[in-house]
Design an enzyme around this catalytic site. Sequence first.
Site, PDB file in Angstrom:
ATOM      1  N   CYS A 222       8.943  19.122  10.642  1.00 32.82           N
ATOM      2  CA  CYS A 222       8.583  18.128  10.074  1.00 32.82           C
ATOM      3  C   CYS A 222       9.760  17.438   9.264  1.00 32.82           C
ATOM      4  O   CYS A 222       9.739  16.372   8.635  1.00 32.82           O
ATOM      5  CB  CYS A 222       7.352  18.094   9.183  1.00 32.82           C
ATOM      6  SG  CYS A 222       7.382  19.044   7.799  1.00 32.82           S
TER       7      CYS A 222
ATOM      8  N   GLN B 147      -4.162  19.546  11.819  1.00 34.77           N
ATOM      9  CA  GLN B 147      -3.419  18.257  12.168  1.00 34.77           C
ATOM     10  C   GLN B 147      -3.918  16.991  12.093  1.00 34.77           C
ATOM     11  O   GLN B 147      -5.199  16.600  12.493  1.00 34.77           O
ATOM     12  CB  GLN B 147      -3.041  18.752  13.765  1.00 34.77           C
ATOM     13  CG  GLN B 147      -1.889  19.880  13.832  1.00 34.77           C
ATOM     14  CD  GLN B 147      -0.846  19.768  13.135  1.00 34.77           C
ATOM     15  OE1 GLN B 147      -0.160  18.762  13.227  1.00 34.77           O
ATOM     16  NE2 GLN B 147       0.212  20.782  13.014  1.00 34.77           N
TER      17      GLN B 147
ATOM     18  N   CYS C  56       2.111   2.799   5.013  1.00 38.68           N
ATOM     19  CA  CYS C  56       3.279   2.610   6.080  1.00 38.68           C
ATOM     20  C   CYS C  56       4.727   2.225   5.781  1.00 38.68           C
ATOM     21  O   CYS C  56       4.713   1.709   4.809  1.00 38.68           O
ATOM     22  CB  CYS C  56       2.419   1.516   7.014  1.00 38.68           C
ATOM     23  SG  CYS C  56       1.056   1.955   7.810  1.00 38.68           S
TER      24      CYS C  56
ATOM     25  N   CYS D  65       0.833  -1.102  -0.067  1.00 39.60           N
ATOM     26  CA  CYS D  65       0.036  -0.022  -0.021  1.00 39.60           C
ATOM     27  C   CYS D  65       0.903   1.323   0.066  1.00 39.60           C
ATOM     28  O   CYS D  65       0.479   2.268  -0.865  1.00 39.60           O
ATOM     29  CB  CYS D  65      -0.837   0.018   1.254  1.00 39.60           C
ATOM     30  SG  CYS D  65      -1.222   1.534   2.126  1.00 39.60           S
TER      31      CYS D  65
ATOM     32  N   GLU E 281       0.481  33.573   7.924  1.00 41.36           N
ATOM     33  CA  GLU E 281       0.213  32.298   7.059  1.00 41.36           C
ATOM     34  C   GLU E 281       0.032  32.775   5.546  1.00 41.36           C
ATOM     35  O   GLU E 281      -0.886  33.988   5.361  1.00 41.36           O
ATOM     36  CB  GLU E 281      -1.079  31.640   7.537  1.00 41.36           C
ATOM     37  CG  GLU E 281      -1.708  30.801   6.828  1.00 41.36           C
ATOM     38  CD  GLU E 281      -0.757  29.295   6.109  1.00 41.36           C
ATOM     39  OE1 GLU E 281      -0.017  28.930   7.101  1.00 41.36           O
ATOM     40  OE2 GLU E 281      -0.860  29.134   5.167  1.00 41.36           O
TER      41      GLU E 281
ATOM     42  N   CYS F   6      -7.963  -0.024   7.182  1.00 41.97           N
ATOM     43  CA  CYS F   6      -6.836   0.591   7.260  1.00 41.97           C
ATOM     44  C   CYS F   6      -6.460   0.550   8.793  1.00 41.97           C
ATOM     45  O   CYS F   6      -7.232   1.291   9.267  1.00 41.97           O
ATOM     46  CB  CYS F   6      -6.509   1.645   6.465  1.00 41.97           C
ATOM     47  SG  CYS F   6      -5.227   2.663   6.681  1.00 41.97           S
TER      48      CYS F   6
HETATM   49  N1  SAH Z   1       1.212  25.872  12.147  1.00 39.03           N
HETATM   50  C1  SAH Z   1       0.279  25.071  11.680  1.00 39.03           C
HETATM   51  C2  SAH Z   1       0.755  24.642  10.050  1.00 39.03           C
HETATM   52  C3  SAH Z   1       2.201  24.392   9.737  1.00 39.03           C
HETATM   53  S1  SAH Z   1       2.473  23.520   8.049  1.00 39.03           S
HETATM   54  C4  SAH Z   1      -0.196  23.955  12.332  1.00 39.03           C
HETATM   55  O1  SAH Z   1       0.523  23.572  13.407  1.00 39.03           O
HETATM   56  O2  SAH Z   1      -1.061  23.533  12.200  1.00 39.03           O
HETATM   57  C5  SAH Z   1       3.171  25.041   7.466  1.00 39.03           C
HETATM   58  C6  SAH Z   1       2.297  26.181   7.014  1.00 39.03           C
HETATM   59  O3  SAH Z   1       3.370  27.005   6.332  1.00 39.03           O
HETATM   60  C7  SAH Z   1       1.389  25.685   5.977  1.00 39.03           C
HETATM   61  O4  SAH Z   1       0.177  26.269   6.404  1.00 39.03           O
HETATM   62  C8  SAH Z   1       1.507  26.569   4.762  1.00 39.03           C
HETATM   63  O5  SAH Z   1       0.844  27.075   3.907  1.00 39.03           O
HETATM   64  C9  SAH Z   1       2.574  27.615   5.238  1.00 39.03           C
HETATM   65  N2  SAH Z   1       3.392  28.177   4.504  1.00 39.03           N
HETATM   66  C10 SAH Z   1       4.033  28.004   3.288  1.00 39.03           C
HETATM   67  N3  SAH Z   1       4.959  28.833   2.878  1.00 39.03           N
HETATM   68  C11 SAH Z   1       4.968  30.100   3.532  1.00 39.03           C
HETATM   69  C12 SAH Z   1       5.575  31.131   3.391  1.00 39.03           C
HETATM   70  N4  SAH Z   1       6.383  31.635   2.586  1.00 39.03           N
HETATM   71  N5  SAH Z   1       5.108  32.085   4.422  1.00 39.03           N
HETATM   72  C13 SAH Z   1       4.151  31.884   5.267  1.00 39.03           C
HETATM   73  N6  SAH Z   1       3.423  30.705   5.426  1.00 39.03           N
HETATM   74  C14 SAH Z   1       3.948  29.783   4.502  1.00 39.03           C
END
Ligand code: SAH
Length: 452
Positions: free
Chosen positions: A409, A284, A83, A80, A334, A160
């Site tokens: 991440c 999340q 995983c 799949c 954002e 799953c």
């Molecule tokens: N902090 C959030 C999401 C993090 S994911 C949480 O914990 O839920 C990373 C985020 O960065 C995404 O939402 C993406 O759209 C945003 N992102 C990507 N490039 C960016 C930029 N240049 N400036 C601002 N935000 C950005």
Amino acid sequence: MATLKKNDVIQVDIDGMTAEGSGVAHYEGMAVFIPNAAPGDTAEVIIIKTSKNYAVGRIKRIIKAGKGRCEPDCPSYPKCGGCTFRHLEYPEECRVKRQRVNDAMKRIGGVEIEAEEFIPADEPDRYRNKAQIPFGSEKGQAVFGFYAERSHRIIPFTDCLLQPEIFSVIAQATAHFLNDTSNDLYDEMTGRGRFRHLYIRRAFATGEVMVCAVVNANGLVREEEFVRRIRAVSPEIKSIVINVNREKTNVIMGNKCRTAWGSETIRDMLCGVTFEISPLSFYQVNRAQAERLYQKAAEYAGLDGRQVLFDLYCGTGTIGLTMASKARALYGVEIIPDAVDNAVRNAALNGITNAHFVCGDAHDKAQKLKEQGIQPDVVIVDPPRKGCSEATVEFLDKTSPEKIIYISCDPATLARDVARLKTSGWQLIKFTVVDMFPRTANVETVALLSHK
Ligand code: SAH
């Protein structure tokens, strides 16, 4: 160096793991990458690909199993592709992930310290609160499953282990509905047919479930029957949505959503704050572990009500909003407008009045805030995989908050950015690894940086 050729069969010991979760062996000086191998395995391997510096092999036979190896508990593993680590006992998977972050921090970041903590999941299975399940037709019957590797052929599954059981029940009910009505199945090759994907979300704190049918039309044939059958699955189902995607594309969701029944959103809670989840909003995937990650970030931030907090790359504002009650003011930045709208709405929903959200590039908007005389005491950054832009790192350095909380991440880009900040006098105080995505190779890290 070894001269390995395709189809050679060799015996190797697995002495390491790649970031993607493949085993690594060394054969006469050459690195051999072997998917689904476990640390400590001795295996007979057939070479399937070679290049100048490395080879890729497939396990033919395990001669001696590494001590963390176990029998996979899912019949779809590893076909799949969802995983990576189902052949490892969970504690061994945790050890591998912790090691990966420590290694990246040391090798790329030049960091002397190791992770202060690794936070495993209490529940390494059935943690996903979201699934996008492709549907297709086989011998005139609706089938759902996952795409075979590097193709869009659907391999059916009945369950799953990463998803709540109710997702499979809903998918099954949908397949029956499609077979009993004249809704045809979408064909990726021709771009014809109606039903494309089933998209399901579950808010674990409230149990509320949203079911979304992605269709290549404005709706379903006998939509009221679909609603009736899906509602019958469980009283937890609170929202049934039609998403229209008429493009010939492999992008799953279209832009247009229509609520066929129930509420437009479902509600979940993170660290005591309520969040509204709409079909297209980011949220999340593992709520339990997201809470632990945010708690760790809050511990590192150490807010006492006096600080100005920046939350850069804030998505729908979740991290900052869970800390807003301990900050004097919160500013989130954002780039996706819908996410910013969600963040604003989530603040209002919780009566949070000291939060401000700005749409745009992290560095650009943070710089503008600073020019307006807003000086952050603590900055949280949670960038995508590629890490912070050079301009954002420069902003952090020049702005000189008391603390930077870096959530990442990708350990490699985190370590790169830590190294960049170190050259201008920042110090990595401590970091924690959180297992947000058990059974997959992804891993999350939260780090605290401060001035020397
Ligand atoms: N902090 C959030 C999401 C993090 S994911 C949480 O914990 O839920 C990373 C985020 O960065 C995404 O939402 C993406 O759209 C945003 N992102 C990507 N490039 C960016 C930029 N240049 N400036 C601002 N935000 C950005």
